[in-house]
Design a protein around this motif. Structure first.
Motif, PDB file in Angstrom:
ATOM      1  N   MET A   1      -5.193   3.413   5.812  1.00 11.36           N
ATOM      2  CA  MET A   1      -4.003   3.552   6.625  1.00 11.36           C
ATOM      3  C   MET A   1      -3.279   2.214   6.679  1.00 11.36           C
ATOM      4  O   MET A   1      -3.829   1.191   6.291  1.00 11.36           O
ATOM      5  CB  MET A   1      -4.363   4.097   8.006  1.00 11.36           C
ATOM      6  CG  MET A   1      -4.914   3.110   9.012  1.00 11.36           C
ATOM      7  SD  MET A   1      -5.202   3.829  10.642  1.00 11.36           S
ATOM      8  CE  MET A   1      -3.722   3.350  11.475  1.00 11.36           C
ATOM      9  N   ASP A   2      -2.093   2.244   7.165  1.00  6.20           N
ATOM     10  CA  ASP A   2      -1.250   1.058   7.275  1.00  6.20           C
ATOM     11  C   ASP A   2      -0.892   0.852   8.748  1.00  6.20           C
ATOM     12  O   ASP A   2      -0.943   1.801   9.532  1.00  6.20           O
ATOM     13  CB  ASP A   2       0.012   1.285   6.428  1.00  6.20           C
ATOM     14  CG  ASP A   2       0.867   0.045   6.353  1.00  6.20           C
ATOM     15  OD1 ASP A   2       1.879  -0.003   7.075  1.00  6.20           O
ATOM     16  OD2 ASP A   2       0.531  -0.863   5.585  1.00  6.20           O
ATOM     17  N   THR A   3      -0.502  -0.347   9.113  1.00  6.97           N
ATOM     18  CA  THR A   3      -0.121  -0.595  10.504  1.00  6.97           C
ATOM     19  C   THR A   3       1.084   0.255  10.919  1.00  6.97           C
ATOM     20  O   THR A   3       1.253   0.542  12.099  1.00  6.97           O
ATOM     21  CB  THR A   3       0.190  -2.081  10.760  1.00  6.97           C
ATOM     22  OG1 THR A   3       1.205  -2.516   9.866  1.00  6.97           O
ATOM     23  CG2 THR A   3      -1.061  -2.929  10.586  1.00  6.97           C
TER      24      THR A   3
ATOM     25  N   ASP B   1       1.290   3.283  10.503  1.00  3.75           N
ATOM     26  CA  ASP B   1       0.739   4.567  10.930  1.00  3.75           C
ATOM     27  C   ASP B   1       0.202   4.535  12.356  1.00  3.75           C
ATOM     28  O   ASP B   1      -0.209   5.562  12.884  1.00  3.75           O
ATOM     29  CB  ASP B   1      -0.396   4.995   9.983  1.00  3.75           C
ATOM     30  CG  ASP B   1       0.084   5.168   8.560  1.00  3.75           C
ATOM     31  OD1 ASP B   1       1.222   5.633   8.353  1.00  3.75           O
ATOM     32  OD2 ASP B   1      -0.686   4.822   7.634  1.00  3.75           O
ATOM     33  N   LEU B   2       0.184   3.354  12.969  1.00  3.63           N
ATOM     34  CA  LEU B   2      -0.346   3.228  14.325  1.00  3.63           C
ATOM     35  C   LEU B   2       0.639   3.779  15.353  1.00  3.63           C
ATOM     36  O   LEU B   2       1.857   3.746  15.148  1.00  3.63           O
ATOM     37  CB  LEU B   2      -0.619   1.763  14.650  1.00  3.63           C
ATOM     38  CG  LEU B   2      -1.714   1.072  13.856  1.00  3.63           C
ATOM     39  CD1 LEU B   2      -1.720  -0.420  14.167  1.00  3.63           C
ATOM     40  CD2 LEU B   2      -3.067   1.685  14.161  1.00  3.63           C
TER      41      LEU B   2
ATOM     42  N   TYR C   1       0.056  -0.356  18.352  1.00  3.51           N
ATOM     43  CA  TYR C   1       0.789  -1.444  17.702  1.00  3.51           C
ATOM     44  C   TYR C   1       1.147  -2.535  18.720  1.00  3.51           C
ATOM     45  O   TYR C   1       0.889  -3.717  18.502  1.00  3.51           O
ATOM     46  CB  TYR C   1       2.049  -0.899  17.015  1.00  3.51           C
ATOM     47  CG  TYR C   1       2.714  -1.927  16.140  1.00  3.51           C
ATOM     48  CD1 TYR C   1       2.392  -2.008  14.786  1.00  3.51           C
ATOM     49  CD2 TYR C   1       3.651  -2.820  16.654  1.00  3.51           C
ATOM     50  CE1 TYR C   1       2.991  -2.962  13.972  1.00  3.51           C
ATOM     51  CE2 TYR C   1       4.251  -3.773  15.849  1.00  3.51           C
ATOM     52  CZ  TYR C   1       3.917  -3.834  14.510  1.00  3.51           C
ATOM     53  OH  TYR C   1       4.502  -4.786  13.712  1.00  3.51           O
TER      54      TYR C   1
ATOM     55  N   TYR D   1      -5.826  -8.697  12.209  1.00  3.64           N
ATOM     56  CA  TYR D   1      -5.797  -7.334  12.733  1.00  3.64           C
ATOM     57  C   TYR D   1      -5.065  -6.392  11.782  1.00  3.64           C
ATOM     58  O   TYR D   1      -5.444  -5.235  11.636  1.00  3.64           O
ATOM     59  CB  TYR D   1      -5.146  -7.297  14.115  1.00  3.64           C
ATOM     60  CG  TYR D   1      -5.997  -7.895  15.209  1.00  3.64           C
ATOM     61  CD1 TYR D   1      -7.360  -7.653  15.287  1.00  3.64           C
ATOM     62  CD2 TYR D   1      -5.431  -8.705  16.178  1.00  3.64           C
ATOM     63  CE1 TYR D   1      -8.138  -8.197  16.297  1.00  3.64           C
ATOM     64  CE2 TYR D   1      -6.198  -9.251  17.197  1.00  3.64           C
ATOM     65  CZ  TYR D   1      -7.545  -8.994  17.254  1.00  3.64           C
ATOM     66  OH  TYR D   1      -8.303  -9.533  18.259  1.00  3.64           O
ATOM     67  N   GLY D   2      -4.030  -6.880  11.149  1.00  2.00           N
ATOM     68  CA  GLY D   2      -3.292  -6.043  10.197  1.00  2.00           C
ATOM     69  C   GLY D   2      -4.121  -5.663   8.991  1.00  2.00           C
ATOM     70  O   GLY D   2      -4.101  -4.515   8.541  1.00  2.00           O
TER      71      GLY D   2
ATOM     72  N   SER E   1      -6.499  -2.601   9.167  1.00  2.00           N
ATOM     73  CA  SER E   1      -5.973  -1.235   9.075  1.00  2.00           C
ATOM     74  C   SER E   1      -6.159  -0.642   7.680  1.00  2.00           C
ATOM     75  O   SER E   1      -6.338   0.570   7.545  1.00  2.00           O
ATOM     76  CB  SER E   1      -4.493  -1.188   9.471  1.00  2.00           C
ATOM     77  OG  SER E   1      -3.688  -1.844   8.508  1.00  2.00           O
TER      78      SER E   1
ATOM     79  N   CYS F   1      -9.252   1.559   7.250  1.00  2.00           N
ATOM     80  CA  CYS F   1      -9.469   2.611   8.252  1.00  2.00           C
ATOM     81  C   CYS F   1      -8.821   3.928   7.846  1.00  2.00           C
ATOM     82  O   CYS F   1      -7.762   3.942   7.220  1.00  2.00           O
ATOM     83  CB  CYS F   1      -8.905   2.162   9.598  1.00  2.00           C
ATOM     84  SG  CYS F   1      -9.693   0.664  10.214  1.00  2.00           S
TER      85      CYS F   1
ATOM     86  N   GLU G   1      -6.426   5.970  13.454  1.00  6.78           N
ATOM     87  CA  GLU G   1      -6.230   5.006  14.525  1.00  6.78           C
ATOM     88  C   GLU G   1      -7.508   4.769  15.334  1.00  6.78           C
ATOM     89  O   GLU G   1      -7.786   3.644  15.747  1.00  6.78           O
ATOM     90  CB  GLU G   1      -5.103   5.478  15.450  1.00  6.78           C
ATOM     91  CG  GLU G   1      -4.803   4.486  16.550  1.00  6.78           C
ATOM     92  CD  GLU G   1      -3.484   4.744  17.238  1.00  6.78           C
ATOM     93  OE1 GLU G   1      -2.445   4.546  16.591  1.00  6.78           O
ATOM     94  OE2 GLU G   1      -3.506   5.142  18.420  1.00  6.78           O
TER      95      GLU G   1
ATOM     96  N   TYR H   1      -9.591   2.353  13.498  1.00  6.79           N
ATOM     97  CA  TYR H   1      -8.927   1.050  13.569  1.00  6.79           C
ATOM     98  C   TYR H   1      -9.191   0.374  14.914  1.00  6.79           C
ATOM     99  O   TYR H   1      -9.573  -0.800  14.968  1.00  6.79           O
ATOM    100  CB  TYR H   1      -7.420   1.209  13.336  1.00  6.79           C
ATOM    101  CG  TYR H   1      -6.649  -0.074  13.536  1.00  6.79           C
ATOM    102  CD1 TYR H   1      -6.719  -1.100  12.600  1.00  6.79           C
ATOM    103  CD2 TYR H   1      -5.869  -0.269  14.673  1.00  6.79           C
ATOM    104  CE1 TYR H   1      -6.027  -2.294  12.791  1.00  6.79           C
ATOM    105  CE2 TYR H   1      -5.172  -1.445  14.866  1.00  6.79           C
ATOM    106  CZ  TYR H   1      -5.257  -2.457  13.925  1.00  6.79           C
ATOM    107  OH  TYR H   1      -4.572  -3.637  14.119  1.00  6.79           O
TER     108      TYR H   1
END
Length: 101
Positions: free
Chosen positions: A1-3, A5-6, A11, A29-30, A33, A36, A39, A42
């Motif tokens: 996943m990408d940030t 997607d949070l 976020y 922290y980025g 993700s 993961c 969320e 993550y």
């Protein structure tokens, strides 16, 4: 996943809070993700990393922040705030969190 997607809550509570202290913490922290699936996973990984940062020795923090660690007192404050934010995020069911997509 990408940030991206949070949820907004995750976020803001994690990445935005970390950025207030230093972009280097936000980067750590980025990067999490990417490993993961969702969320929940993550948030669990961020919580674990944050607890490790609080317990880290000075030399470990120096390594973690590429030789430029933030003030330890401010780092601890930020980490505790992120952990508080995580507890608030967890109290919101995934269905009630706000997503941009």
């Amino acid at each position: 996943m990408d940030t991206d997607d949070l949820s907004t809550e995750a976020y803001n509570g994690i990445l935005f809070e970390a950025e207030k202290l230093t972009h280097d913490l936000t980067l750590h922290y980025g990067v999490l993700s990417g490993d993961c699936k969702n969320e929940t996973e993550y948030i669990d990984k961020v919580e674990k990393l944050t607890r490790e940062i609080i317990k880290a020795e000075d030399w470990e923090l120096d390594d973690l922040f590429w030789g430029n660690p933030p003030d330890k007192e401010n780092l601890e404050f930020t980490c505790k705030k992120i952990l508080e934010n995580i507890e608030q995020i967890k109290s919101i069911t995934i269905e009630k969190r706000k997503f941009d997509f």
